[in-house]
Enzyme design. Structure first.
Site, PDB file in Angstrom:
ATOM      1  N   ARG A  44       5.565  -9.944  -0.904  1.00  0.00           N
ATOM      2  CA  ARG A  44       4.652 -11.043  -0.553  1.00  0.00           C
ATOM      3  C   ARG A  44       5.388 -12.194   0.133  1.00  0.00           C
ATOM      4  O   ARG A  44       4.832 -12.828   1.027  1.00  0.00           O
ATOM      5  CB  ARG A  44       3.923 -11.543  -1.795  1.00  0.00           C
ATOM      6  CG  ARG A  44       2.835 -10.574  -2.203  1.00  0.00           C
ATOM      7  CD  ARG A  44       1.994 -11.107  -3.317  1.00  0.00           C
ATOM      8  NE  ARG A  44       0.815 -10.289  -3.501  1.00  0.00           N
ATOM      9  CZ  ARG A  44       0.192 -10.134  -4.656  1.00  0.00           C
ATOM     10  NH1 ARG A  44       0.632 -10.754  -5.730  1.00  0.00           N
ATOM     11  NH2 ARG A  44      -0.873  -9.382  -4.747  1.00  0.00           N
ATOM     12  N   LYS A 204     -11.833   3.122 -13.181  1.00  0.00           N
ATOM     13  CA  LYS A 204     -13.237   3.038 -13.577  1.00  0.00           C
ATOM     14  C   LYS A 204     -14.222   3.032 -12.417  1.00  0.00           C
ATOM     15  O   LYS A 204     -14.000   2.374 -11.410  1.00  0.00           O
ATOM     16  CB  LYS A 204     -13.448   1.739 -14.352  1.00  0.00           C
ATOM     17  CG  LYS A 204     -12.774   1.729 -15.707  1.00  0.00           C
ATOM     18  CD  LYS A 204     -13.153   0.460 -16.396  1.00  0.00           C
ATOM     19  CE  LYS A 204     -12.592   0.361 -17.792  1.00  0.00           C
ATOM     20  NZ  LYS A 204     -12.814  -0.988 -18.295  1.00  0.00           N
ATOM     21  N   GLY A 357      -3.607  -3.069  -5.202  1.00  0.00           N
ATOM     22  CA  GLY A 357      -2.233  -3.078  -5.681  1.00  0.00           C
ATOM     23  C   GLY A 357      -1.646  -1.716  -6.025  1.00  0.00           C
ATOM     24  O   GLY A 357      -0.519  -1.402  -5.644  1.00  0.00           O
ATOM     25  N   GLY A 380      -7.973  -7.847  -5.372  1.00  0.00           N
ATOM     26  CA  GLY A 380      -9.373  -8.259  -5.515  1.00  0.00           C
ATOM     27  C   GLY A 380      -9.970  -8.734  -4.195  1.00  0.00           C
ATOM     28  O   GLY A 380     -11.109  -8.406  -3.865  1.00  0.00           O
TER      29      GLY A 380
HETATM   30  P1  AMP Z   1      -7.646   0.571 -10.586  1.00  0.00           P
HETATM   31  O1  AMP Z   1      -7.035  -0.729 -10.976  1.00  0.00           O
HETATM   32  O2  AMP Z   1      -9.100   0.652 -10.842  1.00  0.00           O
HETATM   33  O3  AMP Z   1      -7.283   0.968  -9.163  1.00  0.00           O
HETATM   34  O4  AMP Z   1      -7.042   1.652 -11.558  1.00  0.00           O
HETATM   35  C1  AMP Z   1      -5.684   1.942 -11.576  1.00  0.00           C
HETATM   36  C2  AMP Z   1      -5.338   2.573 -12.879  1.00  0.00           C
HETATM   37  O5  AMP Z   1      -6.085   3.745 -13.063  1.00  0.00           O
HETATM   38  C3  AMP Z   1      -3.882   2.965 -12.976  1.00  0.00           C
HETATM   39  O6  AMP Z   1      -3.262   2.194 -13.957  1.00  0.00           O
HETATM   40  C4  AMP Z   1      -3.943   4.434 -13.370  1.00  0.00           C
HETATM   41  O7  AMP Z   1      -3.023   4.772 -14.371  1.00  0.00           O
HETATM   42  C5  AMP Z   1      -5.356   4.591 -13.904  1.00  0.00           C
HETATM   43  N1  AMP Z   1      -5.810   5.981 -13.833  1.00  0.00           N
HETATM   44  C6  AMP Z   1      -5.842   6.775 -12.756  1.00  0.00           C
HETATM   45  N2  AMP Z   1      -6.260   8.005 -13.081  1.00  0.00           N
HETATM   46  C7  AMP Z   1      -6.502   8.018 -14.409  1.00  0.00           C
HETATM   47  C8  AMP Z   1      -6.958   9.001 -15.336  1.00  0.00           C
HETATM   48  N3  AMP Z   1      -7.233  10.242 -14.936  1.00  0.00           N
HETATM   49  N4  AMP Z   1      -7.109   8.644 -16.621  1.00  0.00           N
HETATM   50  C9  AMP Z   1      -6.823   7.392 -17.010  1.00  0.00           C
HETATM   51  N5  AMP Z   1      -6.389   6.402 -16.189  1.00  0.00           N
HETATM   52  C10 AMP Z   1      -6.235   6.717 -14.898  1.00  0.00           C
END
Ligand code: AMP
Length: 403
Positions: A44, A204, A357, A380
């Site tokens: 950054r 999620k 990120g 974000g």
């Molecule tokens: P996000 O911030 O929504 O992009 O989510 C990123 C996070 O999703 C990372 O910390 C990953 O470890 C988690 N993640 C990715 N795939 C899985 C999975 N199959 N089960 C649980 N967590 C996951």
């Protein structure tokens, strides 16, 4: 009634810079090692250098402001002093640091700055006025300079004093990094070369419903991986064992799948997965087809068949947007799907934009950063912008044009 301005001014339009005092809102929100205070990732700071150097070279008297972390009050751990030290080491211009923004000395320091000198102020969030967008705090910052430049795209979704308050008080411009971010994101939002595919992963569905909905209006195909794919697979009737599934998002997932079908947009979901019985870096793993997942299985990465399908669908893509990892890539043994996607994107002759990120970290881990069109510096902010939101920081730059 007036027409809302729909363009912001760029730094290049500032005219004569020499001698001007320029307040630059940068993004120095970098990770520091809590034990040693060492900078763990300088990307950054590096991202802000083109703007700072351009202004300094042209004889600007430059004042850099930023937040770091989420401090409630002044503290050593969140100080920007290490960043000022870093800049001193990396720039051929004199760099000063002012630890107390509220002191009378700040005004004096800004007056004393000579053309081609940089003053770094302490963490803006040491003062509550930054987050509450207090008029007084914005006035204090604005009083230090003649013009304002916002180069902190990663904070453009915040209504902080340094983001939306100051541009009401000073002529305001977008910095080089900010302008590049917006140009690249506008390109894939408004004029993408087709076929256009989006790859969306992460934990999620609920965090990305709005993004997925918007993408269905934009793209020619969608790949869904990572934890969120489990919810889509469950919605299709698969038993996902112990995998992360969001029961509350099952209907949303179903609706999104129905919409994509009605619009004729292919959605690629995993057909095989890497599963384990524990969420741990050393958990023994197994490869399985989606229909063969056992009650004790937890899906932690996409499998080789899925990687192969992704490779095939991407091969003709002319534009790709990637956000979110394909698995728990923080654990090396569950990072293969995410790294394979990163490497595949690097091979394509397509415009590839990576935002968020975790995907950026994956791109760095795969060592392919320089082979992609644009790596967004916002987490974000990038998501909100892609979702179609008018970011407060950009709105403020546009509104400032009327002044
Ligand atoms: P996000 O911030 O929504 O992009 O989510 C990123 C996070 O999703 C990372 O910390 C990953 O470890 C988690 N993640 C990715 N795939 C899985 C999975 N199959 N089960 C649980 N967590 C996951």
């Amino acid at each position: 009634m007036y027409k809302m301005a729909d363009a912001f001014r760029r730094m290049e339009e500032m005219g004569e810079i020499s001698n001007k005092r320029v307040l630059v809102r940068v993004d120095f929100n970098i990770p520091l090692d809590p034990a040693t205070g060492q900078i763990m990732d300088d990307s950054r700071i590096q991202g802000s250098l083109p703007t700072l150097v351009r202004l300094l070279e042209q004889g600007g008297r430059v004042i850099a402001i930023s937040h770091r972390g989420r401090p409630k009050e002044p503290n050593r751990k969140d100080s920007l002093r290490p960043v000022a030290d870093y800049l001193q080491d990396h720039l051929a211009f004199p760099v000063y640091f002012q630890p107390d923004i509220l002191s009378d000395q700040v005004r004096q320091d800004s007056q004393d700055l000579k053309p081609g000198e940089l003053l770094v102020l302490e963490n803006l969030r040491f003062h509550p006025g930054e987050k509450t967008n207090s008029r007084e705090f914005a006035q204090l910052l604005a009083s230090l300079a003649d013009v304002y430049v916002n180069d902190a795209f990663g904070t453009a979704h915040r209504e902080d004093a340094s983001i939306v308050g100051v541009p009401e008080l000073l002529p305001a411009y977008a910095g080089l990094l900010m302008a590049r971010e917006l140009d690249q994101l506008n390109q894939i939002l408004n004029h993408p070369e087709r076929p256009y595919w989006a790859i969306i992963g992460g934990a999620k569905v609920s965090d990305k419903v709005k993004l997925l909905g918007r993408l269905l209006e934009l793209v020619n195909g969608l790949v869904i991986g990572g934890g969120m794919a489990n919810t889509f697979l469950k919605a299709q009737g698969y038993d996902m064992g112990q995998s992360l599934v969001e029961p509350d998002a099952l209907n949303t997932a179903k609706e999104l799948l129905e919409r994509s079908q009605a619009q004729g947009i292919p959605v690629i979901l995993p057909t095989d997965l890497i599963v384990a019985e524990r969420f741990a870096a050393d958990a023994p793993l197994r490869q399985t087809k989606v229909e063969d997942i056992q009650a004790q299985d937890m899906a932690l990465d996409i499998g080789p068949m899925t990687i192969q399908t992704i490779t095939e669908v991407l091969s003709s893509a002319k534009t790709v947007l990637w956000n979110g990892p394909m698995g728990v890539f923080e654990f090396d043994r569950f990072a293969q799907g995410t790294l394979a996607v990163a490497r595949e994107l690097a091979r394509l002759s397509a415009a590839v934009v990576v935002g968020g990120g975790d995907s950026v970290a994956a791109v760095n881990k795969a060592g392919v950063k320089d082979k992609l069109t644009h790596i967004s510096t916002g987490g974000g902010a990038t998501l909100r912008y892609l979702e179609g939101e008018d970011l407060p920081g950009i709105r403020a730059l546009k509104d400032a044009v009327r002044k």
